[in-house]
Design a protein around this motif. Structure first.
Motif, PDB file in Angstrom:
ATOM      1  N   ASP A 190      40.307  31.824  24.302  1.00  0.00           N
ATOM      2  CA  ASP A 190      40.994  31.445  25.111  1.00  0.00           C
ATOM      3  C   ASP A 190      42.438  31.942  25.614  1.00  0.00           C
ATOM      4  O   ASP A 190      43.397  31.701  26.032  1.00  0.00           O
ATOM      5  CB  ASP A 190      41.802  30.209  24.468  1.00  0.00           C
ATOM      6  CG  ASP A 190      40.797  29.274  23.956  1.00  0.00           C
ATOM      7  OD1 ASP A 190      39.861  28.911  24.976  1.00  0.00           O
ATOM      8  OD2 ASP A 190      40.899  28.599  22.780  1.00  0.00           O
ATOM      9  N   CYS A 191      42.064  33.501  25.285  1.00  0.00           N
ATOM     10  CA  CYS A 191      43.171  34.467  25.947  1.00  0.00           C
ATOM     11  C   CYS A 191      42.697  35.140  27.434  1.00  0.00           C
ATOM     12  O   CYS A 191      41.645  35.326  27.505  1.00  0.00           O
ATOM     13  CB  CYS A 191      43.616  35.385  25.064  1.00  0.00           C
ATOM     14  SG  CYS A 191      44.749  34.696  23.785  1.00  0.00           S
ATOM     15  N   LYS A 192      43.669  35.143  28.322  1.00  0.00           N
ATOM     16  CA  LYS A 192      43.380  35.815  29.421  1.00  0.00           C
ATOM     17  C   LYS A 192      44.314  37.030  29.375  1.00  0.00           C
ATOM     18  O   LYS A 192      45.103  37.239  28.701  1.00  0.00           O
ATOM     19  CB  LYS A 192      43.373  35.014  30.757  1.00  0.00           C
ATOM     20  CG  LYS A 192      42.540  33.807  30.923  1.00  0.00           C
ATOM     21  CD  LYS A 192      42.710  33.091  31.919  1.00  0.00           C
ATOM     22  CE  LYS A 192      41.774  31.931  31.870  1.00  0.00           C
ATOM     23  NZ  LYS A 192      41.806  30.865  33.115  1.00  0.00           N
ATOM     24  N   VAL A 193      44.178  38.107  30.384  1.00  0.00           N
ATOM     25  CA  VAL A 193      44.784  39.381  30.522  1.00  0.00           C
ATOM     26  C   VAL A 193      45.233  39.473  32.208  1.00  0.00           C
ATOM     27  O   VAL A 193      44.455  39.256  33.072  1.00  0.00           O
ATOM     28  CB  VAL A 193      44.147  40.503  30.232  1.00  0.00           C
ATOM     29  CG1 VAL A 193      44.717  41.797  30.548  1.00  0.00           C
ATOM     30  CG2 VAL A 193      43.576  40.493  28.831  1.00  0.00           C
ATOM     31  N   ASN A 194      46.694  39.789  32.095  1.00  0.00           N
ATOM     32  CA  ASN A 194      47.272  40.005  33.574  1.00  0.00           C
ATOM     33  C   ASN A 194      47.089  41.616  33.621  1.00  0.00           C
ATOM     34  O   ASN A 194      47.471  42.515  32.621  1.00  0.00           O
ATOM     35  CB  ASN A 194      48.686  39.714  33.563  1.00  0.00           C
ATOM     36  CG  ASN A 194      48.893  37.964  33.091  1.00  0.00           C
ATOM     37  OD1 ASN A 194      48.026  37.164  33.310  1.00  0.00           O
ATOM     38  ND2 ASN A 194      49.691  38.120  32.006  1.00  0.00           N
ATOM     39  N   LEU A 195      46.776  42.199  34.627  1.00  0.00           N
ATOM     40  CA  LEU A 195      46.890  43.715  34.736  1.00  0.00           C
ATOM     41  C   LEU A 195      47.737  43.982  36.159  1.00  0.00           C
ATOM     42  O   LEU A 195      47.724  43.284  37.135  1.00  0.00           O
ATOM     43  CB  LEU A 195      45.326  44.197  35.228  1.00  0.00           C
ATOM     44  CG  LEU A 195      44.416  44.331  34.139  1.00  0.00           C
ATOM     45  CD1 LEU A 195      43.060  44.913  34.794  1.00  0.00           C
ATOM     46  CD2 LEU A 195      44.924  45.350  33.272  1.00  0.00           C
ATOM     47  N   GLY A 196      48.698  44.957  36.086  1.00  0.00           N
ATOM     48  CA  GLY A 196      49.296  45.520  36.866  1.00  0.00           C
ATOM     49  C   GLY A 196      49.276  46.803  37.112  1.00  0.00           C
ATOM     50  O   GLY A 196      48.702  47.470  36.342  1.00  0.00           O
ATOM     51  N   MET A 197      49.420  47.494  38.288  1.00  0.00           N
ATOM     52  CA  MET A 197      49.317  48.815  38.964  1.00  0.00           C
ATOM     53  C   MET A 197      50.400  49.273  39.351  1.00  0.00           C
ATOM     54  O   MET A 197      50.996  48.666  40.375  1.00  0.00           O
ATOM     55  CB  MET A 197      48.139  49.021  39.552  1.00  0.00           C
ATOM     56  CG  MET A 197      47.732  50.383  39.930  1.00  0.00           C
ATOM     57  SD  MET A 197      46.207  50.648  40.584  1.00  0.00           S
ATOM     58  CE  MET A 197      46.297  52.476  41.123  1.00  0.00           C
TER      59      MET A 197
END
Length: 201
Positions: A142-149
């Motif tokens: 139930d966890c999602k991940v945000n990715l930033g660059m």
């Protein structure tokens, strides 16, 4: 997207107040730009790879947000928020750096998203001019991940993908010799995720 525009209009009304400081405006914009309801990129750098292999570029920052929103100023404010609020405590957990092209896969400490502090860079690398693949291979249930660059040479963000599911894939265009940093967060909770950031050969 509708929610994002409602927030934009709300903050615009708030900041019409002559007593609203520039810092307040930038902090409000950071909360929207790196929020859960939008994903974006600059110059088509970040693209989503669908299960069938279809590659779709994320929307351009300039198409999602008002034209007077200066990404350089927003990036600078968000970076300042990292230093002041987050410090080095979380950064020291990850903090992997490469001096060649992208070649990372491993467990990463994913901090819980905060609208008042930026997640620190967990991996930095030199662009080789090749496309880079980034995968979120496993996450807690139930966890999602945000990715930033971020372009570490200019300090300006390159893109933001909110709510990546397990096995979601991004391709990232890089410029040879430019230094990039990847960061991650989760809206659900702090947890560990296995993340890949590698040059595509």
């Amino acid at each position: 997207m509708i929610v994002a525009y409602r927030k934009i209009n709300l903050f615009r009304k708030i900041c019409e107040d002559p007593h609203c400081r520039k810092d307040d405006i930038l902090e409000a914009r950071c909360a929207i730009v790196f929020g859960p309801n939008v994903s974006w990129t600059v110059d088509g750098a970040l693209s989503v790879v669908e299960e069938d292999g279809t590659v779709t570029a994320l929307p351009e920052f300039s198409d999602v947000f008002p034209e007077d929103w200066d990404l350089a100023a927003i990036s600078a404010k968000y970076n300042e928020m990292t230093v002041e609020t987050t410090g080095t405590q979380i950064a020291s957990v990850n903090s992997v750096s490469a001096y060649g092209g992208a070649n990372f896969e491993g467990n990463v400490s994913v901090p819980k998203y905060s609208s008042t502090s930026q997640a620190p860079v967990f991996y930095a690398f030199n662009g080789s001019g090749a496309k880079v693949q980034s995968l979120v291979d496993t996450t807690d249930v139930d966890c999602k991940v945000n990715l930033g660059m971020r372009n570490l040479d200019t300090g300006i963000e390159v893109g933001w993908k909110a709510n990546m599911d397990e096995d979601d894939e991004l391709t990232i265009g890089t410029t040879s010799g430019v230094r990039y940093g990847m960061r991650c967060s989760s809206y659900q909770k702090a947890h560990k995720a296995f993340i890949t950031v590698k040059d595509l050969i």
